[in-house]
Design a protein around this motif. Structure first.
Motif, PDB file in Angstrom:
ATOM      1  N   GLY A  10       0.728  -1.100  -0.015  1.00  0.00           N
ATOM      2  CA  GLY A  10      -0.018  -0.021  -0.059  1.00  0.00           C
ATOM      3  C   GLY A  10       0.785   1.139   0.029  1.00  0.00           C
ATOM      4  N   ARG A  11       0.600   2.173   1.183  1.00  0.00           N
ATOM      5  CA  ARG A  11       1.086   3.405   1.088  1.00  0.00           C
ATOM      6  C   ARG A  11       2.513   3.626   0.959  1.00  0.00           C
ATOM      7  NH1 ARG A  11      -0.303   5.532   7.140  1.00  0.00           N
ATOM      8  NH2 ARG A  11       1.036   3.835   7.310  1.00  0.00           N
ATOM      9  N   GLY A  12       3.212   2.649   1.799  1.00  0.00           N
ATOM     10  CA  GLY A  12       4.568   2.420   1.447  1.00  0.00           C
ATOM     11  C   GLY A  12       5.568   3.686   2.317  1.00  0.00           C
ATOM     12  N   SER A  13       4.937   3.910   3.359  1.00  0.00           N
ATOM     13  CA  SER A  13       5.724   4.957   4.019  1.00  0.00           C
ATOM     14  C   SER A  13       7.000   4.225   4.811  1.00  0.00           C
ATOM     15  CB  SER A  13       4.871   5.661   5.230  1.00  0.00           C
ATOM     16  OG  SER A  13       4.674   4.857   6.268  1.00  0.00           O
ATOM     17  N   ASN A  14       7.106   3.067   5.451  1.00  0.00           N
ATOM     18  CA  ASN A  14       7.997   2.285   5.691  1.00  0.00           C
ATOM     19  C   ASN A  14       9.149   2.065   4.821  1.00  0.00           C
ATOM     20  OD1 ASN A  14       8.219   1.473   8.874  1.00  0.00           O
ATOM     21  ND2 ASN A  14       5.922   1.245   8.172  1.00  0.00           N
ATOM     22  N   MET A  15       8.745   1.746   3.621  1.00  0.00           N
ATOM     23  CA  MET A  15       9.473   1.674   2.336  1.00  0.00           C
ATOM     24  C   MET A  15      10.132   3.038   2.178  1.00  0.00           C
ATOM     25  SD  MET A  15       8.601   1.669  -1.640  1.00  0.00           S
ATOM     26  CE  MET A  15       8.268   3.303  -1.396  1.00  0.00           C
ATOM     27  N   ALA A  83       7.470  -4.562   4.232  1.00  0.00           N
ATOM     28  CA  ALA A  83       7.083  -3.052   4.629  1.00  0.00           C
ATOM     29  C   ALA A  83       5.660  -2.959   4.283  1.00  0.00           C
ATOM     30  CB  ALA A  83       7.877  -2.015   3.870  1.00  0.00           C
ATOM     31  N   GLY A  84       4.719  -3.113   5.320  1.00  0.00           N
ATOM     32  CA  GLY A  84       3.236  -3.233   4.987  1.00  0.00           C
ATOM     33  C   GLY A  84       2.776  -4.157   3.940  1.00  0.00           C
ATOM     34  N   ILE A 104       8.014  -5.369   9.866  1.00  0.00           N
ATOM     35  CA  ILE A 104       7.920  -4.479  10.852  1.00  0.00           C
ATOM     36  C   ILE A 104       6.443  -4.673  11.128  1.00  0.00           C
ATOM     37  CG2 ILE A 104       7.488  -2.684   8.952  1.00  0.00           C
ATOM     38  CD1 ILE A 104       9.046  -1.407  11.733  1.00  0.00           C
ATOM     39  N   HIS A 105       6.166  -4.701  12.380  1.00  0.00           N
ATOM     40  CA  HIS A 105       4.663  -4.983  12.651  1.00  0.00           C
ATOM     41  C   HIS A 105       4.458  -3.763  13.933  1.00  0.00           C
ATOM     42  CE1 HIS A 105       1.076  -7.133  13.937  1.00  0.00           C
ATOM     43  NE2 HIS A 105       1.394  -6.649  15.195  1.00  0.00           N
ATOM     44  N   PRO A 106       3.166  -3.123  13.814  1.00  0.00           N
ATOM     45  CA  PRO A 106       2.855  -2.046  14.634  1.00  0.00           C
ATOM     46  C   PRO A 106       2.247  -2.309  15.823  1.00  0.00           C
ATOM     47  CG  PRO A 106       0.961  -2.401  13.025  1.00  0.00           C
ATOM     48  CD  PRO A 106       1.999  -3.406  12.685  1.00  0.00           C
ATOM     49  N   LEU A 167       3.893   5.047  13.934  1.00  0.00           N
ATOM     50  CA  LEU A 167       4.552   4.952  12.708  1.00  0.00           C
ATOM     51  C   LEU A 167       5.703   6.052  12.646  1.00  0.00           C
ATOM     52  CD1 LEU A 167       3.909   3.818   9.633  1.00  0.00           C
ATOM     53  CD2 LEU A 167       2.917   6.279   9.373  1.00  0.00           C
ATOM     54  N   GLU A 170       8.240   3.567  13.987  1.00  0.00           N
ATOM     55  CA  GLU A 170       8.455   2.515  12.793  1.00  0.00           C
ATOM     56  C   GLU A 170       9.579   2.936  11.793  1.00  0.00           C
ATOM     57  OE1 GLU A 170       5.009   0.604  10.826  1.00  0.00           O
ATOM     58  OE2 GLU A 170       3.750   1.305  12.534  1.00  0.00           O
TER      59      GLU A 170
HETATM   60  C1  GRF Z   1       2.590  -0.261   8.970  1.00  0.00           C
HETATM   61  O1  GRF Z   1       2.163   0.181  10.016  1.00  0.00           O
HETATM   62  C2  GRF Z   1       3.435  -1.470   9.348  1.00  0.00           C
HETATM   63  O2  GRF Z   1       3.847  -1.535  10.613  1.00  0.00           O
HETATM   64  C3  GRF Z   1       2.211  -2.537   8.820  1.00  0.00           C
HETATM   65  O3  GRF Z   1       1.566  -1.879   8.033  1.00  0.00           O
HETATM   66  C4  GRF Z   1       1.858  -0.622   8.028  1.00  0.00           C
HETATM   67  C5  GRF Z   1       2.170  -0.215   6.657  1.00  0.00           C
HETATM   68  O4  GRF Z   1       2.258   1.279   6.423  1.00  0.00           O
HETATM   69  N1  GRF Z   1       2.867  -3.776   9.008  1.00  0.00           N
HETATM   70  P1  GRF Z   1       3.148   1.576   5.147  1.00  0.00           P
HETATM   71  O5  GRF Z   1       2.444   1.005   3.847  1.00  0.00           O
HETATM   72  O6  GRF Z   1       4.717   1.355   5.508  1.00  0.00           O
HETATM   73  O7  GRF Z   1       3.038   3.202   5.225  1.00  0.00           O
END
Ligand code: GRF
Length: 212
Positions: A10-15, A83-84, A104-106, A167, A170
């Protein structure tokens, strides 16, 4: 230099946090199970190779995971970072990347594995919440823990405000964990423990609410 492949849905903010962290590794590709994942555009804009393996095109998890693994393997990464990535992976897939697959897990695992972690934490009234980076094992969200960040749950918190606070952390711990991996400073032992070369210890206690 080591290389990694990042899997998103999805959004990919962790990426994005990984892409911006100047990690000591090459980001070989970003792969999504959804063509409409917003994170793909972020990766493309940075000149990172992207690929899509649509899970809907496959009859079952095994065939999807086999196609996903084939796509990953064309980039020959040293590590794979989820990453999500919102698909449950089969034991065969997980075994193929043993010691190379991180997530990664929230939540502060082992509490709140699975979905809706922030809503469940608020419902339970916990006062400390957070996020976890861990090696992936067939046991969903229960692999060996690499690093965690804890945040306070505040009186006025909503699911959104708590999610945003988590986040933010994260985006700090995931690049740190991948940096350790790529520098060879952590590894997964035979008996499923995370071995650190340079052990840094946390140095404070958090009280939530604070002491008077
Ligand atoms: C994050 O909260 C991650 O920990 C979880 O899904 C979410 C993904 O967010 N596994 P993003 O796509 O990285 O913005």
């Amino acid at each position: 230099m080591k290389s990694i492949v990042i899997l998103i849905s999805g959004r990919g903010s962790n990426m994005q946090a990984l892409l911006e962290a100047r990690l000591p590794c090459r980001i070989a590709a970003v792969i999504s199970n959804r063509a409409d994942a917003k994170g793909l555009n972020i990766a493309r804009a940075r000149g990172i190779a992207t690929a899509v393996v649509e899970h809907r095109d496959y009859a079952d998890r095994n065939s999807f995971d086999a196609a996903l693994a084939d796509t990953i393997d064309t980039y020959q990464p040293d590590f794979v970072a989820l990453a999500g990535f919102m698909r449950i992976l089969t034991p065969d897939f997980v075994a193929r990347y043993h010691g190379k697959l991180v997530n990664i897990h929230p939540s502060l695992l082992p509490a709140y594995s699975g979905l809706n972690t922030h809503a469940r934490a608020l419902h339970d009234g916990v006062k400390i919440h957070g996020c976890t980076v861990h090696f992936v094992t067939p046991d969903l969200d229960h692999g060996p823990i690499i690093i965690q960040a804890a945040v306070p749950v505040l009186y006025h918190d909503t699911e959104q405000s708590l999610a945003a606070r988590v986040l933010h952390e994260e985006h700090r711990i995931y690049p740190q964990a991948v940096r350790w991996l790529c520098k060879g400073q952590i590894e997964l032992s035979e008996d499923g423990r995370v071995i650190f070369q340079n052990r840094k210890q946390a140095s404070f206690t958090m009280f939530s609410p604070g002491l008077e």
